[in-house]
Scaffold this active site. Structure first.
Site, PDB file in Angstrom:
ATOM      1  N   CYS A 126       0.870  -1.139  -0.205  1.00 28.97           N
ATOM      2  CA  CYS A 126      -0.036  -0.094   0.128  1.00 28.97           C
ATOM      3  C   CYS A 126       0.877   1.205  -0.102  1.00 28.97           C
ATOM      4  CB  CYS A 126      -0.801  -0.083   1.171  1.00 28.97           C
ATOM      5  SG  CYS A 126      -2.096   1.269   1.353  1.00 28.97           S
ATOM      6  N   CYS A 127       1.746   1.364   0.929  1.00 28.58           N
ATOM      7  CA  CYS A 127       2.819   2.448   0.980  1.00 28.58           C
ATOM      8  C   CYS A 127       3.561   2.744  -0.490  1.00 28.58           C
ATOM      9  CB  CYS A 127       4.032   2.326   1.901  1.00 28.58           C
ATOM     10  SG  CYS A 127       3.173   2.758   3.578  1.00 28.58           S
ATOM     11  N   CYS A 207      -1.207   8.366   7.516  1.00 25.98           N
ATOM     12  CA  CYS A 207      -2.572   8.103   7.108  1.00 25.98           C
ATOM     13  C   CYS A 207      -3.646   7.517   8.293  1.00 25.98           C
ATOM     14  CB  CYS A 207      -2.447   6.859   5.926  1.00 25.98           C
ATOM     15  SG  CYS A 207      -1.452   7.343   4.352  1.00 25.98           S
ATOM     16  N   CYS A 210      -3.412   3.736   9.548  1.00 27.54           N
ATOM     17  CA  CYS A 210      -2.027   3.232  10.113  1.00 27.54           C
ATOM     18  C   CYS A 210      -1.394   4.295  11.335  1.00 27.54           C
ATOM     19  CB  CYS A 210      -1.045   3.115   8.968  1.00 27.54           C
ATOM     20  SG  CYS A 210      -1.652   2.073   7.622  1.00 27.54           S
ATOM     21  N   CYS A 233       7.631   3.970   5.849  1.00 27.08           N
ATOM     22  CA  CYS A 233       6.758   3.839   4.641  1.00 27.08           C
ATOM     23  C   CYS A 233       7.439   3.398   3.548  1.00 27.08           C
ATOM     24  CB  CYS A 233       5.727   4.963   4.372  1.00 27.08           C
ATOM     25  SG  CYS A 233       6.999   6.296   3.774  1.00 27.08           S
TER      26      CYS A 233
HETATM   27  S1  SF4 Z   1       0.573   4.519   5.822  1.00 27.01           S
HETATM   28 FE1  SF4 Z   1      -1.181   3.155   5.486  1.00 27.01          FE
HETATM   29  S2  SF4 Z   1      -2.587   3.697   4.233  1.00 27.01           S
HETATM   30 FE2  SF4 Z   1      -0.946   4.908   4.182  1.00 27.01          FE
HETATM   31  S3  SF4 Z   1      -0.039   4.389   2.224  1.00 27.01           S
HETATM   32 FE3  SF4 Z   1       1.147   3.280   4.021  1.00 27.01          FE
HETATM   33  S4  SF4 Z   1      -0.128   1.435   4.196  1.00 27.01           S
HETATM   34 FE4  SF4 Z   1      -1.544   2.827   2.981  1.00 27.01          FE
END
Ligand code: SF4
Length: 238
Positions: A126-127, A207, A210, A233
């Site tokens: 996701c990051c 975010c 998280c 991240c």
């Molecule tokens: S901090 Fe969490 S929601 Fe944001 S990009 Fe990374 S995994 Fe995704």
């Protein structure tokens, strides 16, 4: 007879950051930024800001050196609504004229995170989708970027130099030697607006899926990816 012109061998990026870090060891954040933005990487440098809990300090410093410095904000589309409001208000109040909201690639989102909950299944992926790849694109055309990393955040940040080379870009860390008390004192002295979630126990803000509030005395970043073992991240490690 014409005198021979002596050609100095060009400095490698590694030699350049070593020399700069030595020259600016113990220097003020203002001096580091002035050298980086106005001279060393003039016209080729951007600030990357999360508009999070401590971001106002560096944004304020940069606004005093050159308010037209490009500021890259990674809009992951998973931010707290308060962060988006804070980003707008802070940029306006500091007179920053080139804040760029960088969103993830739409097609990649559809292919990799159609349901929007990749963070739950694979936070690294996701990051990568929402931060690492968008930043890579946003930094195309820049030689260097300014980060707000500080040694007191610990982990891989504990022994950073003021200038780094990551293989593709120079990174400038003007706040690396600042303590938490320095951040607080500078914020108060210049009356910099606080992120609204700081008062609710969030000393580090990313975010919403998280980021958790932390207890008094816990590490500043203890609420980031809490309980998952993940601490970064990936924008600084990949
Ligand atoms: S901090 Fe969490 S929601 Fe944001 S990009 Fe990374 S995994 Fe995704």
């Amino acid at each position: 007879m014409t005198a021979a012109v002596l050609q100095m061998p060009a400095q490698s990026p590694e030699e350049r950051v070593r020399a700069l870090s030595k020259e600016f060891f113990g220097a003020s954040a203002e001096d580091i930024l002035e050298r980086a933005i106005a001279h060393e990487f003039a016209g080729e440098i951007a600030l990357v800001s999360s508009f999070g809990a401590e971001s106002g300090v560096l944004l304020h410093l940069v606004s005093r050196v050159a308010p037209d410095t490009p500021v890259i904000f990674l809009d992951t589309q998973k931010h707290f609504a308060q962060t988006l409001t804070h980003r707008r208000k802070l940029a306006a109040s500091l007179g920053l004229t080139d804040v760029r909201d960088i969103t993830p690639n739409e097609e990649e989102q559809q292919a990799e995170d159609r349901t929007g909950d990749l963070w739950r299944r694979d936070p690294d992926a996701c990051c990568d989708l929402r931060k690492v790849r968008p930043l890579k694109g946003a930094l195309d055309g820049f030689d260097a970027w300014v980060t707000g990393r500080k040694a007191f955040h610990g982990g891989g940040r504990a022994h950073l130099p003021a200038f780094e080379w990551n293989g593709t870009h120079f990174k400038v860390n003007p706040l690396v030697s600042w303590a938490q008390s320095d951040v607080k004192a500078y914020t108060e002295k210049h009356d910099i607006p606080a992120h609204p979630l700081v008062a609710q126990g969030y000393p580090s803000i990313g975010c919403w899926p998280c980021t958790m509030p932390v207890e008094e005395g816990e590490d500043v970043r203890a609420g980031r990816w809490s309980g998952s073992g993940k601490v970064e991240c990936g924008i600084h490690t990949r």
